[in-house]
Design a protein around this motif. Structure first.
Motif, PDB file in Angstrom:
ATOM      1  N   GLY A  82       8.907  -3.988   5.052  1.00  0.00           N
ATOM      2  CA  GLY A  82       8.016  -3.377   4.264  1.00  0.00           C
ATOM      3  C   GLY A  82       6.603  -3.030   4.674  1.00  0.00           C
ATOM      4  N   LEU A  83       5.996  -4.076   5.424  1.00  0.00           N
ATOM      5  CA  LEU A  83       4.614  -3.819   5.860  1.00  0.00           C
ATOM      6  C   LEU A  83       4.494  -2.579   6.705  1.00  0.00           C
ATOM      7  N   LEU A  84       5.599  -2.474   7.597  1.00  0.00           N
ATOM      8  CA  LEU A  84       5.692  -1.344   8.469  1.00  0.00           C
ATOM      9  C   LEU A  84       5.740   0.121   7.800  1.00  0.00           C
ATOM     10  N   LEU A  89       0.666  -1.571  -3.855  1.00  0.00           N
ATOM     11  CA  LEU A  89       1.092  -2.194  -2.729  1.00  0.00           C
ATOM     12  C   LEU A  89       2.014  -3.075  -3.042  1.00  0.00           C
ATOM     13  N   ILE A  90       1.845  -4.091  -3.983  1.00  0.00           N
ATOM     14  CA  ILE A  90       2.662  -5.137  -4.386  1.00  0.00           C
ATOM     15  C   ILE A  90       3.904  -4.578  -5.272  1.00  0.00           C
ATOM     16  N   ASP A  91       3.617  -3.449  -6.095  1.00  0.00           N
ATOM     17  CA  ASP A  91       4.851  -2.670  -6.644  1.00  0.00           C
ATOM     18  C   ASP A  91       5.923  -2.542  -5.936  1.00  0.00           C
ATOM     19  N   MET A  94      10.903  -2.545  -2.878  1.00  0.00           N
ATOM     20  CA  MET A  94      11.724  -2.731  -1.418  1.00  0.00           C
ATOM     21  C   MET A  94      12.437  -4.027  -1.181  1.00  0.00           C
ATOM     22  N   LEU A  95      11.708  -4.959  -1.616  1.00  0.00           N
ATOM     23  CA  LEU A  95      12.391  -6.292  -1.288  1.00  0.00           C
ATOM     24  C   LEU A  95      13.533  -6.551  -2.243  1.00  0.00           C
ATOM     25  N   VAL A  96      13.444  -5.974  -3.624  1.00  0.00           N
ATOM     26  CA  VAL A  96      14.629  -6.088  -4.635  1.00  0.00           C
ATOM     27  C   VAL A  96      15.774  -5.306  -3.775  1.00  0.00           C
ATOM     28  N   SER A 138      16.210   7.072   1.996  1.00  0.00           N
ATOM     29  CA  SER A 138      15.593   7.913   1.117  1.00  0.00           C
ATOM     30  C   SER A 138      15.704   7.561  -0.488  1.00  0.00           C
ATOM     31  N   SER A 139      16.963   6.889  -0.785  1.00  0.00           N
ATOM     32  CA  SER A 139      16.994   6.637  -2.151  1.00  0.00           C
ATOM     33  C   SER A 139      16.255   5.573  -2.644  1.00  0.00           C
ATOM     34  N   VAL A 140      15.848   4.705  -1.971  1.00  0.00           N
ATOM     35  CA  VAL A 140      14.871   3.540  -2.357  1.00  0.00           C
ATOM     36  C   VAL A 140      13.400   4.147  -2.080  1.00  0.00           C
ATOM     37  N   ILE A 141      13.074   4.694  -0.905  1.00  0.00           N
ATOM     38  CA  ILE A 141      11.687   5.239  -0.472  1.00  0.00           C
ATOM     39  C   ILE A 141      11.351   6.124  -1.630  1.00  0.00           C
ATOM     40  N   SER A 142      11.881   6.886  -2.106  1.00  0.00           N
ATOM     41  CA  SER A 142      11.602   7.991  -3.150  1.00  0.00           C
ATOM     42  C   SER A 142      10.705   7.288  -4.097  1.00  0.00           C
ATOM     43  N   TRP A 143      10.807   5.800  -4.665  1.00  0.00           N
ATOM     44  CA  TRP A 143       9.981   5.247  -5.342  1.00  0.00           C
ATOM     45  C   TRP A 143       8.644   5.086  -4.525  1.00  0.00           C
TER      46      TRP A 143
END
Length: 178
Positions: free
Chosen positions: A14-16, A95-97, A102-104, A134-139
């Motif tokens: 996630g940090l990357l 950032l936290i959101d 991503m962690l969920v 791409s599905s998750v990264i869209s958020w």
């Protein structure tokens, strides 16, 4: 291996993903940013002032009274509003959101892999890839709410997998996932 090892891996991934945003100290403003950030602002203001209205938007959307959160997931709006309330600014909130989303996604996919007896190494790889799909990264990139839906989707698959394995429906788990 430690039980915290998956968390460390997922946080590092996630940090990357967020490294450019962190190093440039910039906000991510996508297609739906203003829409969803207005929802979260309204929920935050409701929590801060104690003036709750499940249906009407009295703080966000220029206090127009639009009906939005009731249709777009009030639980996510109030959780995000609470996070915004305790965050020092929008940048830290965002950032936290996005890290939480991503962690969920990662832990949901990791759990799904474990339910289906995938080895830990492969489960970590699959979950890491899913959290940056791409599905998750869209958020993360554009605040499209389908990314949040994609993040929780593996939990539905966990409930289905457990149903098929045990031939018994986990009612509460399936209900929460849906």
């Amino acid at each position: 291996h430690s039980r915290l090892f998956p968390l460390v891996i997922f946080v590092l991934v996630g940090l990357l993903v967020l490294s450019k945003v962190i190093f440039n100290h910039s906000l991510i403003l996508g297609h739906d940013s203003l829409f969803h950030f207005n929802r979260f602002l309204d929920a935050e203001e409701q929590l801060r002032t104690g003036k709750f209205n499940y249906f009407q938007m009295n703080f966000g959307f220029n206090q127009t009274g639009r009906v939005v959160n009731a249709l777009y997931g009030p639980l996510v709006a109030y959780l995000s509003g609470a996070l915004l309330l305790i965050s020092p600014n929008w940048y830290i909130f965002e950032l936290i959101d996005v890290m939480i989303v991503m962690l969920v996604a990662a832990f949901g996919m990791y759990w799904f892999c474990k339910v289906n007896r995938v080895s830990r190494g492969y489960a970590l790889i699959i979950a890491s890839l899913y959290m940056i799909s791409s599905s998750v990264i869209s958020w993360v990139n554009t605040q499209q709410f389908t990314g949040v839906g994609a993040a929780v989707l593996p939990y539905l698959f966990v409930a289905i997998g457990l149903t098929l394995q045990r031939l018994q429906v986990p009612i509460i788990g399936l209900s929460l996932a849906m």
